[in-house]
Scaffold this motif. Sequence first.
Motif, mmCIF file in Angstrom:
data_model
loop_
_atom_site.group_PDB
_atom_site.id
_atom_site.type_symbol
_atom_site.label_atom_id
_atom_site.label_comp_id
_atom_site.label_asym_id
_atom_site.label_seq_id
_atom_site.Cartn_x
_atom_site.Cartn_y
_atom_site.Cartn_z
ATOM 1 N N VAL A 26 0.835 -1.197 0.000
ATOM 2 C CA VAL A 26 0.000 0.000 0.000
ATOM 3 C C VAL A 26 0.873 1.251 0.000
ATOM 4 C CG1 VAL A 26 -1.669 1.345 1.337
ATOM 5 C CG2 VAL A 26 -1.967 -1.136 1.094
ATOM 6 N N ALA A 27 1.925 1.258 0.820
ATOM 7 C CA ALA A 27 2.806 2.421 0.911
ATOM 8 C C ALA A 27 3.549 2.689 -0.390
ATOM 9 C CB ALA A 27 3.802 2.222 2.046
ATOM 10 N N ALA A 28 3.758 1.632 -1.170
ATOM 11 C CA ALA A 28 4.526 1.782 -2.419
ATOM 12 C C ALA A 28 3.675 2.249 -3.590
ATOM 13 C CB ALA A 28 5.198 0.449 -2.758
ATOM 14 N N ARG A 29 2.370 2.362 -3.402
ATOM 15 C CA ARG A 29 1.515 2.762 -4.517
ATOM 16 C C ARG A 29 1.795 4.195 -4.959
ATOM 17 N NH1 ARG A 29 -3.987 0.312 -1.972
ATOM 18 N NH2 ARG A 29 -3.785 -1.794 -2.784
ATOM 19 N N GLU A 30 1.844 4.393 -6.250
ATOM 20 C CA GLU A 30 2.002 5.726 -6.801
ATOM 21 C C GLU A 30 0.657 6.468 -6.732
ATOM 22 O OE1 GLU A 30 4.718 7.265 -7.932
ATOM 23 O OE2 GLU A 30 5.941 5.530 -7.343
ATOM 24 N N PRO A 31 0.678 7.810 -6.627
ATOM 25 C CA PRO A 31 -0.580 8.571 -6.670
ATOM 26 C C PRO A 31 -1.350 8.254 -7.951
ATOM 27 C CG PRO A 31 1.242 9.983 -6.005
ATOM 28 C CD PRO A 31 1.851 8.680 -6.439
ATOM 29 N N ALA A 32 -2.648 8.320 -7.854
ATOM 30 C CA ALA A 32 -3.486 7.998 -9.012
ATOM 31 C C ALA A 32 -4.595 9.036 -9.147
ATOM 32 C CB ALA A 32 -4.080 6.603 -8.872
ATOM 33 N N SER A 33 -5.179 9.099 -10.329
ATOM 34 C CA SER A 33 -6.317 9.984 -10.594
ATOM 35 C C SER A 33 -7.586 9.157 -10.653
ATOM 36 C CB SER A 33 -6.128 10.717 -11.917
ATOM 37 O OG SER A 33 -6.159 9.789 -12.995
ATOM 38 N N ALA A 34 -8.728 9.840 -10.561
ATOM 39 C CA ALA A 34 -10.003 9.136 -10.655
ATOM 40 C C ALA A 34 -10.146 8.448 -12.010
ATOM 41 C CB ALA A 34 -11.150 10.112 -10.439
ATOM 42 N N ALA A 35 -9.717 9.123 -13.078
ATOM 43 C CA ALA A 35 -9.827 8.529 -14.416
ATOM 44 C C ALA A 35 -9.009 7.251 -14.513
ATOM 45 C CB ALA A 35 -9.367 9.541 -15.463
ATOM 46 N N ALA A 36 -7.791 7.267 -13.955
ATOM 47 C CA ALA A 36 -6.938 6.082 -14.015
ATOM 48 C C ALA A 36 -7.543 4.933 -13.227
ATOM 49 C CB ALA A 36 -5.548 6.411 -13.483
ATOM 50 N N LEU A 37 -8.092 5.223 -12.061
ATOM 51 C CA LEU A 37 -8.677 4.161 -11.235
ATOM 52 C C LEU A 37 -9.934 3.591 -11.882
ATOM 53 C CD1 LEU A 37 -8.238 5.743 -7.684
ATOM 54 C CD2 LEU A 37 -6.876 3.919 -8.717
ATOM 55 N N LEU A 38 -10.766 4.459 -12.442
ATOM 56 C CA LEU A 38 -11.981 3.984 -13.099
ATOM 57 C C LEU A 38 -11.657 3.161 -14.339
ATOM 58 C CD1 LEU A 38 -14.106 7.247 -12.768
ATOM 59 C CD2 LEU A 38 -14.677 5.028 -11.760
ATOM 60 N N THR A 39 -10.556 3.475 -14.969
ATOM 61 C CA THR A 39 -10.173 2.775 -16.198
ATOM 62 C C THR A 39 -9.438 1.475 -15.916
ATOM 63 O OG1 THR A 39 -9.984 4.902 -17.346
ATOM 64 C CG2 THR A 39 -8.935 2.989 -18.369
ATOM 65 N N ASP A 40 -8.488 1.518 -14.968
ATOM 66 C CA ASP A 40 -7.565 0.393 -14.812
ATOM 67 C C ASP A 40 -7.798 -0.469 -13.565
ATOM 68 O OD1 ASP A 40 -6.250 1.359 -17.073
ATOM 69 O OD2 ASP A 40 -4.976 2.676 -15.860
ATOM 70 N N GLU A 41 -8.410 0.100 -12.518
ATOM 71 C CA GLU A 41 -8.494 -0.642 -11.259
ATOM 72 C C GLU A 41 -9.903 -1.098 -10.899
ATOM 73 O OE1 GLU A 41 -5.975 -1.614 -9.492
ATOM 74 O OE2 GLU A 41 -4.397 -0.510 -10.548
ATOM 75 N N LEU A 42 -10.895 -0.234 -11.144
ATOM 76 C CA LEU A 42 -12.247 -0.540 -10.693
ATOM 77 C C LEU A 42 -12.956 -1.447 -11.692
ATOM 78 C CD1 LEU A 42 -14.092 0.323 -8.287
ATOM 79 C CD2 LEU A 42 -15.198 1.886 -9.888
#
Length: 407
Positions: A26-42
């Motif tokens: 968790v600590a190693a995660r890079e900052p992300a944007s809402a668009a990136a999370l909606l596209t790649d993670e969620l």
Amino acid sequence: MTARTGSWGWAGELDGRPTDEVVEAVAAREPASAAALLTDELPPGGLLIVTAHRSRARPDEDLPAQLAEAGLTAEVVPLAGRELDEEQLAELQPEVLVLDAPDLAGFAGRRLDGVMLRNLLERLRARLPRTRLAIYVSDACFAVHHALPGTLRLTLPQQVDEDASTGPLADFAGKAVAAASTGDRAQVVEALSELARQPSFDPLSPPRPLVDTATENLVFFQEILGDLLRLHWPLAPHRWPTPDTSDSAPRTTAVLYRLLSAAEPVGPRNNLRHADVGRWLCALRAESYELLGSVTASLRGEDLSGANLSYAPSLEHCDLSGADLTDVDGYRVNVGDGVLDRAVLVRSCFARGHLKRTSLREADLSHADLEYASLQQADLTDAVLDGADLHRALVDQATGLRVPVRG
């Protein structure tokens, strides 16, 4: 980090005792944007909660374009001050549905409480199984701290204040500023009450001109808040009759407190000493969880010495670091998963209190009553426990616990 990127993670992944590997990941995660999370993670059917630290996040204007570039259809629905229509939302069927400020919406003829919002989100997820759902809410929202399973959360840096010189709230904010210049307390209370009643007004993000006015007239605003607290929630109600509480009283006091908190962001602050804070917080919670949260999100560094917190509504996740809680009656209070680092709790009563997973690093608990208190998994590193009563307290897996003089 920019205003568009922030820290992110899955709800519940750090609850309990996560492994070192999970914490490191968790600590190693890079900052992300809402668009990136909606596209790649969620995944489809998932929920993303977007908040901003001590302010309100707003969707980026180019968010739909960013999602379109990724091949996703999106719909952004602003809801502040509007009635939330569950049926209408369920008919949209986009691949990404973004709800802007649903915690400031109405539902079934009343303000939407966070518990209601959480239940509504659960129904929407069931009815839109292929839609990625994103909500932009304040960090005081119930759905943030009690997220649905599988929720992804993005926390952005503090956002830039909205310009109060224009927009639907400008006239109401202007009236409050003008009233303060007269020195007439009644006019100030009336103007703030009118502002507080506006459906689109968010106590957590007061207009900058009002904050500047409170900063310039700090003692004046503190006296008004003290008068209202003593008027509507006297410390000893069995001695003095309580006058009828107006419908706007809880919201007005919440607005006042938020203004004072913004005027003194670092503290220490002296707004709630010897006040019946417990009954006041109950009145706020009776109106909505978010109104309560607008106050409890701002208690860091507060002087609460001699205050009553007994049987206060839940203060889970509350940040009380650096607060003065000397001689406080906190019987049965719930500050689980909260932060009390460097807080002073000398001679305070937290008997039968719920402090599970609470951080109490360097807190002064000298002669505090912690009898039967729940301190499981609490962090007591470098806490002072001289003379504290820990009789029958539950301290399973507590860290940093030193044997007190008495207990």
